[in-house]
Design an enzyme around this catalytic site. Structure first.
Site, PDB file in Angstrom:
ATOM      1  N   SER A 147     -27.924   7.139  28.518  1.00  0.00           N
ATOM      2  CA  SER A 147     -27.198   7.981  29.465  1.00  0.00           C
ATOM      3  C   SER A 147     -28.123   8.453  30.574  1.00  0.00           C
ATOM      4  O   SER A 147     -29.359   8.340  30.482  1.00  0.00           O
ATOM      5  CB  SER A 147     -26.606   9.197  28.742  1.00  0.00           C
ATOM      6  N   ARG A 148     -27.544   9.015  31.625  1.00  0.00           N
ATOM      7  CA  ARG A 148     -28.343   9.548  32.732  1.00  0.00           C
ATOM      8  C   ARG A 148     -29.217  10.711  32.273  1.00  0.00           C
ATOM      9  O   ARG A 148     -30.237  11.012  32.899  1.00  0.00           O
ATOM     10  CB  ARG A 148     -27.426   9.982  33.874  1.00  0.00           C
TER      11      ARG A 148
ATOM     12  N   CYS B 161      -4.420 -15.384  32.347  1.00  0.00           N
ATOM     13  CA  CYS B 161      -4.270 -13.987  31.937  1.00  0.00           C
ATOM     14  C   CYS B 161      -4.988 -13.061  32.888  1.00  0.00           C
ATOM     15  O   CYS B 161      -4.877 -11.853  32.788  1.00  0.00           O
ATOM     16  CB  CYS B 161      -4.810 -13.797  30.524  1.00  0.00           C
TER      17      CYS B 161
ATOM     18  N   GLY C  81     -30.823  10.634  29.574  1.00  0.00           N
ATOM     19  CA  GLY C  81     -31.888  10.056  28.763  1.00  0.00           C
ATOM     20  C   GLY C  81     -31.555   9.942  27.299  1.00  0.00           C
ATOM     21  O   GLY C  81     -32.413   9.574  26.481  1.00  0.00           O
TER      22      GLY C  81
END
Length: 252
Positions: A240-241, A100, A243
């Protein structure tokens, strides 16, 4: 503005990441060839064997030896006979099926085989993940040199990094860390692992197989990985960037 090339065709100004072929052989039978970085290969063999469900318990791995050849590394793993028979049966069942194309698995059935549900673990306190992007960089000596390696880090109950492993492949980095943690008898069910990579389905399944409590990634998860984490009661968090701690799946 005209693009000006910086000529790297001569001697390299900084090291590039190592990338080698690593063959994993069980009880004398070759099982898989992976591309990985050439550090912490014994940890890799141990983590891979458990996170891929090739044995039912770490005690069923009797020995691991590594040999370097002109083509790469050969890891010889001796496992319990019952697990070896199951491995051979799995290989026979896969013969003749068309691939697959997903992460080296030969069928959708093998990719999405059932996993045992986790009991659910309490979330790590938010302060444990404070500043984790910078803290994990401090544990990446190889990544600092090359700028091209993923890292997986293990946090203790107070949020300190106590183990870290690096690899050019994100799943290899996780396998190495899982192997190192298991060698040190770490209780993964109440542990938190932070990864510099995005969260994909194979990372979640490896975490569930090794009974990990919390997986944190520094890039967003895929929808399939979120669904799998929720189904199996794995805490899944994205930092996240900016914080922000984004909780996608809560195990308990």
């Amino acid at each position: 503005m005209t693009l000006i090339y910086k000529d790297y065709s001569g001697p390299l100004p900084s090291p590039l990441p190592d990338e080698v072929a690593v063959s994993l052989s069980y009880n004398g039978i070759s099982h898989a060839v992976m591309v990985a970085s050439d550090n912490d290969l014994e940890d890799f063999a141990l983590g891979f064997t458990l996170s891929e469900g090739l044995v039912s318990h770490s005690d069923h791995i009797y020995s691991i030896s590594s040999t370097q050849t002109d083509l790469g590394f050969v890891l010889e793993i001796k496992i319990a006979q019952r697990d070896f028979q199951n491995l051979k049966k799995r290989r026979r069942n896969l013969q003749g099926r068309s691939g697959c194309g997903l992460c080296g698995h030969e069928s959708l059935e093998s990719t999405f085989s059932p996993l045992a549900l986790l009991p659910g673990s309490a979330l790590p306190p938010g302060e444990n993940l404070q500043g984790i992007r910078q803290r994990i960089r401090d544990w990446q000596p190889l990544g600092a040199d090359s700028g091209a390696l993923h890292a997986a880090a293990l946090l203790n109950q107070t949020g300190d990094i106590i183990l870290c492993r690096e690899d050019i492949g994100r799943h290899n980095a996780l396998d190495k860390l899982l192997g190192a943690a298991i060698k040190q008898s770490v209780d993964l069910s109440s542990s938190c692992i932070v990864m510099t990579s995005r969260c994909s389905i194979e990372l979640v399944r490896k975490a569930v197989r090794c009974r990990l409590g919390t997986l944190v990634t520094l890039a967003a998860p895929s929808s399939l990985s979120v669904a799998t984490a929720r189904t199996h009661h794995l805490n899944l968090i994205h930092i996240s960037r900016q914080g922000e701690a984004r909780l996608y799946s809560k195990g308990a």
